[in-house]
Design a protein around this motif. Structure first.
Motif, PDB file in Angstrom:
ATOM      1  N   GLU A  90      71.746  39.745  27.686  1.00 51.91           N
ATOM      2  CA  GLU A  90      72.072  38.611  26.829  1.00 51.91           C
ATOM      3  C   GLU A  90      72.860  39.026  25.582  1.00 51.91           C
ATOM      4  OE1 GLU A  90      69.134  38.962  28.414  1.00 51.91           O
ATOM      5  OE2 GLU A  90      69.338  37.250  29.781  1.00 51.91           O
ATOM      6  N   LYS A  91      72.410  40.068  24.910  1.00 51.88           N
ATOM      7  CA  LYS A  91      73.120  40.540  23.718  1.00 51.88           C
ATOM      8  C   LYS A  91      74.506  41.075  24.082  1.00 51.88           C
ATOM      9  CE  LYS A  91      69.493  41.491  20.427  1.00 51.88           C
ATOM     10  NZ  LYS A  91      69.784  40.545  19.387  1.00 51.88           N
ATOM     11  N   ARG A 121      74.656  40.370  36.638  1.00 52.66           N
ATOM     12  CA  ARG A 121      73.990  39.194  37.190  1.00 52.66           C
ATOM     13  C   ARG A 121      73.460  39.491  38.583  1.00 52.66           C
ATOM     14  NH1 ARG A 121      77.493  36.459  38.804  1.00 52.66           N
ATOM     15  NH2 ARG A 121      76.446  34.547  39.355  1.00 52.66           N
ATOM     16  N   ILE A 122      74.280  40.158  39.393  1.00 55.67           N
ATOM     17  CA  ILE A 122      73.919  40.445  40.782  1.00 55.67           C
ATOM     18  C   ILE A 122      72.711  41.370  40.851  1.00 55.67           C
ATOM     19  CG2 ILE A 122      74.706  41.585  42.896  1.00 55.67           C
ATOM     20  CD1 ILE A 122      77.570  40.712  42.067  1.00 55.67           C
ATOM     21  N   THR A 123      72.686  42.363  39.983  1.00 52.57           N
ATOM     22  CA  THR A 123      71.610  43.354  40.023  1.00 52.57           C
ATOM     23  C   THR A 123      70.336  42.887  39.327  1.00 52.57           C
ATOM     24  OG1 THR A 123      72.431  44.440  38.026  1.00 52.57           O
ATOM     25  CG2 THR A 123      73.237  45.282  40.146  1.00 52.57           C
ATOM     26  N   GLY A 124      70.350  41.665  38.817  1.00 55.98           N
ATOM     27  CA  GLY A 124      69.151  41.119  38.200  1.00 55.98           C
ATOM     28  C   GLY A 124      68.922  41.565  36.775  1.00 55.98           C
ATOM     29  N   ALA A 125      69.985  41.963  36.091  1.00 54.19           N
ATOM     30  CA  ALA A 125      69.849  42.427  34.706  1.00 54.19           C
ATOM     31  C   ALA A 125      69.591  41.283  33.733  1.00 54.19           C
ATOM     32  CB  ALA A 125      71.109  43.195  34.283  1.00 54.19           C
ATOM     33  N   ASN A 128      68.399  34.447  33.974  1.00 50.26           N
ATOM     34  CA  ASN A 128      68.921  33.246  34.617  1.00 50.26           C
ATOM     35  C   ASN A 128      70.413  33.429  34.894  1.00 50.26           C
ATOM     36  OD1 ASN A 128      69.458  30.681  35.507  1.00 50.26           O
ATOM     37  ND2 ASN A 128      69.137  29.685  33.541  1.00 50.26           N
ATOM     38  N   PRO A 129      70.758  34.083  35.991  1.00 46.42           N
ATOM     39  CA  PRO A 129      72.160  34.430  36.237  1.00 46.42           C
ATOM     40  C   PRO A 129      73.099  33.231  36.325  1.00 46.42           C
ATOM     41  CG  PRO A 129      70.778  35.088  38.105  1.00 46.42           C
ATOM     42  CD  PRO A 129      69.878  34.565  37.045  1.00 46.42           C
ATOM     43  N   GLU A 130      72.602  32.084  36.785  1.00 46.37           N
ATOM     44  CA  GLU A 130      73.466  30.907  36.947  1.00 46.37           C
ATOM     45  C   GLU A 130      74.052  30.426  35.623  1.00 46.37           C
ATOM     46  OE1 GLU A 130      70.310  30.948  38.396  1.00 46.37           O
ATOM     47  OE2 GLU A 130      71.106  31.546  40.347  1.00 46.37           O
ATOM     48  N   GLN A 131      73.356  30.674  34.527  1.00 50.31           N
ATOM     49  CA  GLN A 131      73.859  30.169  33.249  1.00 50.31           C
ATOM     50  C   GLN A 131      75.150  30.869  32.810  1.00 50.31           C
ATOM     51  OE1 GLN A 131      70.376  31.360  30.827  1.00 50.31           O
ATOM     52  NE2 GLN A 131      71.834  32.093  29.318  1.00 50.31           N
ATOM     53  N   TYR A 163      82.909  33.666  44.591  1.00 50.59           N
ATOM     54  CA  TYR A 163      82.680  32.450  45.371  1.00 50.59           C
ATOM     55  C   TYR A 163      81.915  32.742  46.657  1.00 50.59           C
ATOM     56  CZ  TYR A 163      85.507  29.554  42.324  1.00 50.59           C
ATOM     57  OH  TYR A 163      85.988  28.860  41.253  1.00 50.59           O
ATOM     58  N   LEU A 164      82.170  33.874  47.283  1.00 45.49           N
ATOM     59  CA  LEU A 164      81.465  34.239  48.497  1.00 45.49           C
ATOM     60  C   LEU A 164      79.967  34.427  48.216  1.00 45.49           C
ATOM     61  CD1 LEU A 164      81.979  34.802  51.484  1.00 45.49           C
ATOM     62  CD2 LEU A 164      82.343  37.193  50.903  1.00 45.49           C
ATOM     63  N   ARG A 165      79.662  35.099  47.117  1.00 41.55           N
ATOM     64  CA  ARG A 165      78.251  35.270  46.734  1.00 41.55           C
ATOM     65  C   ARG A 165      77.598  33.929  46.437  1.00 41.55           C
ATOM     66  NH1 ARG A 165      80.616  39.277  44.032  1.00 41.55           N
ATOM     67  NH2 ARG A 165      80.448  38.250  42.010  1.00 41.55           N
ATOM     68  N   LYS A 166      78.319  33.043  45.725  1.00 39.38           N
ATOM     69  CA  LYS A 166      77.774  31.721  45.409  1.00 39.38           C
ATOM     70  C   LYS A 166      77.501  30.935  46.696  1.00 39.38           C
ATOM     71  CE  LYS A 166      77.240  30.185  41.888  1.00 39.38           C
ATOM     72  NZ  LYS A 166      75.977  30.173  41.180  1.00 39.38           N
ATOM     73  N   LYS A 167      78.427  31.019  47.662  1.00 40.71           N
ATOM     74  CA  LYS A 167      78.257  30.309  48.932  1.00 40.71           C
ATOM     75  C   LYS A 167      77.032  30.851  49.670  1.00 40.71           C
ATOM     76  CE  LYS A 167      80.438  29.563  53.382  1.00 40.71           C
ATOM     77  NZ  LYS A 167      81.461  30.061  54.289  1.00 40.71           N
TER      78      LYS A 167
END
Length: 175
Positions: A90-91, A121-125, A128-131, A163-167
């Motif tokens: 976040e920072k 975002r992908i690695t879970g760092a 809330n990755p969608e934001q 986009y592929l990951r989002k799909k």
């Protein structure tokens, strides 16, 4: 760097006091002091005379940098990696937003920042990755407009992966 800091730095390099600078520009000493302390900014009509007096360009006075060198980009990206590790996603994201505003014309830097945040975002760092999707997507799309084909290719590739990951995520949620 803020304009006041630039004025202070170059005024001192020129060996001028605030009073001397004020006299030469036809303003008051407190006005120069307020600029240097970031309380106010000089009138737009004074920008060229200030730059001439300090023997600098308007770009330097306004801290405008259209392009960064590869070394400068590498340094900022390394700094970002350190921030991610020490201060969290976040920072680092907040820092990245400020950096992209400061160097808004340096698409290679913006692309690399977007890639690093996307990977975080992908690695879970982040919680809330969608934001962060909208901003990361906007950076990729912005870089896609660059005149350099290599940068366009990088942006297109990153955007396709995004986009592929989002799909795939959407399909997994609907199974």
């Amino acid at each position: 760097m803020q304009i006041g800091s630039v004025i202070r730095k170059y005024r001192k390099e020129c060996g001028l006091t605030q009073e001397e600078m004020a006299k030469r520009l036809g303003v008051t000493t407190p006005a120069v002091n307020k600029w240097e302390n970031g309380n106010t900014n000089p009138d737009i009509e004074l920008l060229a005379p200030i730059a001439r007096l300090l023997h600098i360009s308007l770009d330097t006075l306004l801290s405008f940098q259209e392009k960064l060198t590869d070394m400068e980009i590498e340094t900022l990206i390394r700094q970002m990696g350190d921030k991610l590790e020490k201060e969290g996603f976040e920072k680092t994201y907040e820092w990245a937003v400020q950096i992209t505003k400061k160097y808004q014309n340096c698409n290679m830097l913006i692309w690399q920042i977007a890639v690093m945040l996307d990977a975080g975002r992908i690695t879970g760092a982040c919680g809330n990755p969608e934001q962060y999707d909208e901003q990361i997507n906007a950076w990729y799309e912005m870089v896609l407009q660059d005149e350099n084909e290599e940068i366009q290719y990088h942006a297109a590739d990153s955007l396709f992966g995004f986009y592929l990951r989002k799909k795939n995520m959407w399909q997994q949620k609907n199974i």
